[in-house]
Design a protein around this motif. Structure first.
Motif, PDB file in Angstrom:
ATOM      1  N   GLN A  13       0.840  -1.197   0.000  1.00 37.36           N
ATOM      2  CA  GLN A  13       0.000   0.000   0.000  1.00 37.36           C
ATOM      3  C   GLN A  13       0.878   1.250   0.000  1.00 37.36           C
ATOM      4  O   GLN A  13       2.058   1.199   0.367  1.00 37.36           O
ATOM      5  N   THR A  14       0.314   2.352  -0.398  1.00 37.36           N
ATOM      6  CA  THR A  14       1.011   3.631  -0.311  1.00 37.36           C
ATOM      7  C   THR A  14       1.479   3.863   1.124  1.00 37.36           C
ATOM      8  O   THR A  14       0.702   3.684   2.069  1.00 37.36           O
ATOM      9  N   GLY A  15       2.764   4.206   1.244  1.00 35.24           N
ATOM     10  CA  GLY A  15       3.358   4.391   2.557  1.00 35.24           C
ATOM     11  C   GLY A  15       3.964   3.138   3.145  1.00 35.24           C
ATOM     12  O   GLY A  15       4.632   3.185   4.182  1.00 35.24           O
ATOM     13  N   LYS A  86       5.268   4.974  -2.931  1.00 32.60           N
ATOM     14  CA  LYS A  86       4.284   5.802  -3.623  1.00 32.60           C
ATOM     15  C   LYS A  86       3.772   5.033  -4.837  1.00 32.60           C
ATOM     16  O   LYS A  86       4.489   4.167  -5.365  1.00 32.60           O
ATOM     17  N   PRO A  87       2.588   5.347  -5.309  1.00 32.73           N
ATOM     18  CA  PRO A  87       2.081   4.649  -6.507  1.00 32.73           C
ATOM     19  C   PRO A  87       3.044   4.748  -7.695  1.00 32.73           C
ATOM     20  O   PRO A  87       3.136   3.800  -8.489  1.00 32.73           O
ATOM     21  N   GLU A  88       3.766   5.866  -7.794  1.00 31.62           N
ATOM     22  CA  GLU A  88       4.697   6.022  -8.920  1.00 31.62           C
ATOM     23  C   GLU A  88       5.937   5.134  -8.799  1.00 31.62           C
ATOM     24  O   GLU A  88       6.765   5.091  -9.714  1.00 31.62           O
ATOM     25  N   ASP A  89       6.084   4.423  -7.700  1.00 29.04           N
ATOM     26  CA  ASP A  89       7.156   3.442  -7.567  1.00 29.04           C
ATOM     27  C   ASP A  89       6.780   2.102  -8.217  1.00 29.04           C
ATOM     28  O   ASP A  89       7.624   1.206  -8.303  1.00 29.04           O
ATOM     29  N   THR A  90       5.539   1.984  -8.645  1.00 29.47           N
ATOM     30  CA  THR A  90       5.117   0.754  -9.315  1.00 29.47           C
ATOM     31  C   THR A  90       5.928   0.546 -10.588  1.00 29.47           C
ATOM     32  O   THR A  90       5.975   1.420 -11.453  1.00 29.47           O
ATOM     33  N   THR A 117       4.271  -3.491  -6.985  1.00 32.12           N
ATOM     34  CA  THR A 117       3.057  -2.723  -7.226  1.00 32.12           C
ATOM     35  C   THR A 117       2.653  -2.002  -5.951  1.00 32.12           C
ATOM     36  O   THR A 117       2.571  -2.619  -4.883  1.00 32.12           O
ATOM     37  N   VAL A 118       2.405  -0.706  -6.079  1.00 31.54           N
ATOM     38  CA  VAL A 118       1.993   0.101  -4.929  1.00 31.54           C
ATOM     39  C   VAL A 118       0.574   0.584  -5.175  1.00 31.54           C
ATOM     40  O   VAL A 118       0.315   1.299  -6.148  1.00 31.54           O
ATOM     41  N   SER A 119      -0.328   0.197  -4.291  1.00 35.47           N
ATOM     42  CA  SER A 119      -1.726   0.567  -4.453  1.00 35.47           C
ATOM     43  C   SER A 119      -2.026   1.848  -3.695  1.00 35.47           C
ATOM     44  O   SER A 119      -1.379   2.180  -2.696  1.00 35.47           O
ATOM     45  N   THR A 120      -3.041   2.561  -4.165  1.00 37.23           N
ATOM     46  CA  THR A 120      -3.438   3.820  -3.506  1.00 37.23           C
ATOM     47  C   THR A 120      -4.380   3.551  -2.351  1.00 37.23           C
ATOM     48  O   THR A 120      -4.911   2.459  -2.205  1.00 37.23           O
TER      49      THR A 120
END
Length: 120
Positions: A13-15, A86-90, A117-120
């Motif tokens: 998850q984000t964070g 962060k999501p942009e790290d996906t 994959t980083v989810s929001t």
């Protein structure tokens, strides 16, 4: 034959955090600079971080203060600890290493890639 075997990655998850590992296998005399790169969908592969045999590190500005690269020379293994994701790290994360083989051949080797994959 020298190969890089990656593990880790997955969904966060984000964070949150993820940890990647990459081990160089085969006949290796010395693993020199090792690094991590990533490729997001529709984008070019970019540098994330590198670490020399002596432990000198270099980071992309986008990950400074959040990601930590480290290595265990005895195991020819590098790690990437990714925090505050962060999501942009996906992206698909690729490990890379410059090695001297047991036959004293200099090679640059890439791992197969692992998806983070980083989810929001």
């Amino acid at each position: 034959q020298v190969q890089l075997v990656e593990s880790g990655g997955g969904l966060a998850q984000t964070g949150g955090s993820l940890r990647l590992s990459c081990t160089a296998t085969g006949s290796i005399s010395r693993a020199h600079t090792m690094g991590w790169y990533r490729q997001a969908p529709g984008k070019q592969r970019e540098l994330v971080a590198t670490i020399t045999h002596a432990g000198t590190t270099n980071y992309a500005d986008s990950v400074k203060g959040r990601f930590t690269i480290s290595r265990d020379n005895a195991k020819n293994t590098e790690y990437l600890q990714m925090n505050s994701l962060k999501p942009e790290d996906t992206a698909v994360y690729f490990c890379n290493a410059a090695v001297t083989t047991g036959a004293f051949e200099y090679l640059e080797v890439w791992g197969q890639g692992t998806l983070g994959t980083v989810s929001t």
